[in-house]
Write an enzyme that holds these catalytic residues in place. Structure first.
Site, short mmCIF file in Angstrom:
data_model
loop_
_atom_site.label_atom_id
_atom_site.label_comp_id
_atom_site.label_asym_id
_atom_site.label_seq_id
_atom_site.Cartn_x
_atom_site.Cartn_y
_atom_site.Cartn_z
N GLY A 450 -25.35 -9.13 0.16
CA GLY A 450 -25.54 -8.30 1.35
C GLY A 450 -24.78 -6.99 1.25
N ASP A 451 -23.92 -6.73 2.25
CA ASP A 451 -23.14 -5.49 2.26
C ASP A 451 -21.68 -5.78 1.94
OD1 ASP A 451 -22.60 -6.90 4.51
OD2 ASP A 451 -22.66 -5.19 5.88
N GLU A 452 -21.42 -6.85 1.17
CA GLU A 452 -20.07 -7.26 0.82
C GLU A 452 -19.75 -6.90 -0.62
OE1 GLU A 452 -19.78 -11.20 3.72
OE2 GLU A 452 -20.21 -11.44 1.58
#
Length: 534
Positions: A450-452
């Site tokens: 994801g956005d990690e």
């Protein structure tokens, strides 16, 4: 195992194919040459047999004509008045016989009742014999010359050939003059009886179709024997039906034989010249045996030369196969095979090398895909885990520290929801680029989903927390500039959780601590960083 490899060898297969073609060619030539020679030689032998039979028939015809001419002259010249004077008639016969002794058994004169008037040479029992039942007597009493059936003489006891001529007086036949020749008499049929074709004893036969009789032959025991029964000998049956010439035929015993049949014109007899097939076609058998011997020698020589030649030609291929086999077993590194020649084998090895390079490229690509994020090109969770284990081991050996920064983008979900996933992907890529510009070459920046993002800082000293906060501040500064996506300016923040550990820290604990620190920042509602020590 070795026998299995031999059976699978290309040399053995090529050699077997070549030898099979060679054997097929030899057998084809063997039978084709045999057939051609048999046909050609059969024609030559048939013509020879025909010539021999013709020569013998001509000789017999001459002998018969001489006797016919002599007997006819004597019958014409015989004084009629001597028919009543036996002693004078015998003297007259003696005088003529001594002058031309063609009739070996002798001459005698017979009355119409079959009684002998006189004979010469004188035979004691002849005068008591009645010849009225003889075919030649009956025929000559009708006024013509006649050659009788060959018989065993009543007086002589040997096989003889009688001939008769009518003694005519004023159109009447008061007597018949008979001349008898022994079949075995010298100078009569000895050319037929004594001639041999090669080592074959039964070379000639003299046959009387009229009397259904073998008059004589090269084998004396055949003299006066009856002819074969109809159906036993097809060629003999054809001869009786009028066939004249030469042909290859089977005997009643089933053996092959070359026979020539020629007629004696003056008698209607047949001269048969015979030659067994084994003698007639002995040359064919010798040529075929010679062909097989030469083929066997060629077979051996070809096998040796072919094996050696194919081994030399295919040796680079064998070397390449062994080299490749060792590479597959891990004994040698994967590397291009050496090319020694520019022939088909060299082309095959070059193709293999190209395939090997493609496989290496594909393997590199697969490794890249397995350890890196496809969108950003950053290491993924798997590669991060490997490098974290390596960093921990290194920190334990060197007694250094390390830091793990867990970063999560703020307001990223809003971009996805408003501008779409493609815009979100572009933001993630730009974020990865900005973060990559803030880290050292020895550090590891990974996208774990994801956005990690996770940043691994290794080989740190006692100031590990200060260094980690400095790097975190740089990451925060990287997000001060808005992101441009599809013509839209988007401002994003970033929450950073920092976990500080040493060589004895647990990888999962480090990651969980960094995650917890990140969530502390999230709860503040603004970008920033927080630290947890293990």
């Amino acid at each position: 195992m070795k026998s299995k490899r031999l059976s699978d060898s290309i040399i053995i297969r090529l050699l077997a194919l070549s030898l099979a073609i060679m054997i097929f060619g030899v057998l084809s030539r063997y039978y084709a040459l045999g057939s051609f020679l048999r046909q050609d030689l059969g024609q030559v032998v048939s013509e020879q047999q025909l010539a021999l039979a013709g020569y013998v028939a001509h000789d017999i015809d001459d002998k018969i004509r001489q006797r016919k001419a002599l007997l006819s002259r004597l019958a014409t010249a015989l004084p009629p008045e001597l028919l009543d004077r036996p002693d004078a008639l015998r003297a007259w016969l003696k005088e003529r016989y001594q002058y031309q002794p063609l009739f070996s058994i002798g001459l005698f004169v017979v009355r119409p009742d079959g009684r002998v008037i006189a004979d010469y040479p004188e035979v004691p029992h002849r005068m008591q014999v009645n010849y009225g039942d003889r075919d030649y007597i009956r025929q000559s009493l009708q006024g013509r010359f006649y050659i009788g059936k060959a018989i065993t003489g009543r007086s002589s006891g040997v096989p003889v050939l009688p001939m008769s001529a009518p003694v005519q007086v004023s159109g009447e036949v008061p007597a018949v003059l008979v001349g008898v020749t022994a079949i075995a008499a010298p100078g009569f049929l000895d050319l037929l009886q004594q001639s041999r074709i090669g080592d074959h004893r039964d070379s000639f036969l003299l046959i009387s179709p009229r009397d259904h009789q073998i008059i004589t032959g090269s084998q004396s025991e055949l003299t006066l024997q009856p002819m074969p029964e109809p159906g036993r000998d097809p060629l003999h049956d054809q001869a009786m039906a009028g066939y004249r010439g030469a042909a290859v035929a089977a005997t009643p015993q089933g053996e092959e034989e070359v026979r020539a049949i020629v007629q004696v014109p003056s008698t209607g007899w047949l001269v048969v010249a015979k030659l067994p097939g084994r003698d007639a076609f002995a040359t064919v058998a010798r040529v075929q045996h010679f062909t097989l011997r030469q083929a066997l020698i060629a077979f051996v020589v070809f096998s040796v030369l072919a094996c050696g030649g194919m081994y030399i030609v295919l040796r680079p291929l064998f070397r390449a196969a062994r080299h490749a086999d060792r590479m597959t077993r891990g004994e040698l590194p994967l590397e291009p095979l050496p090319i020694h020649r520019k022939d088909e084998v060299g082309y095959l090895i070059a193709s293999f090398n190209r395939l090997l390079r493609k496989l290496e490229d594909k393997q590199t690509e697969l490794a890249q895909m397995a350890h890196h994020d496809s969108l950003t090109g950053l290491p993924n969770r798997l590669l991060l885990s490997d490098r974290l284990h390596v960093a921990l081991a290194q920190a334990q050996r060197r007694e250094t520290r390390l830091a793990l920064l867990f970063m999560d983008l703020d307001s990223f979900k809003m971009i996805n929801d408003t501008l779409g996933h493609k815009a979100g992907d572009k933001v993630l890529w730009q974020a990865a680029q900005r973060l990559s510009g803030t880290v050292r070459q020895s550090d590891t920046l990974a996208r774990i989903g994801g956005d990690e993002f996770v940043l691994l800082l290794s080989d740190l000293d006692d100031k590990a927390e200060d260094i980690a906060r400095t790097v975190a501040d740089k990451c925060l500064e990287a997000f001060d500039t808005p992101f441009l996506v599809s013509g839209n300016s988007c401002q994003l923040g970033i929450s950073i959780g920092i976990a500080i550990g040493d060589g004895y820290s647990n990888p999962d604990s480090l990651l969980q601590a960094a995650d917890q620190a990140m969530y502390r920042v999230k709860k503040t509602g603004s970008s920033g960083s927080a630290t947890i020590h293990l």
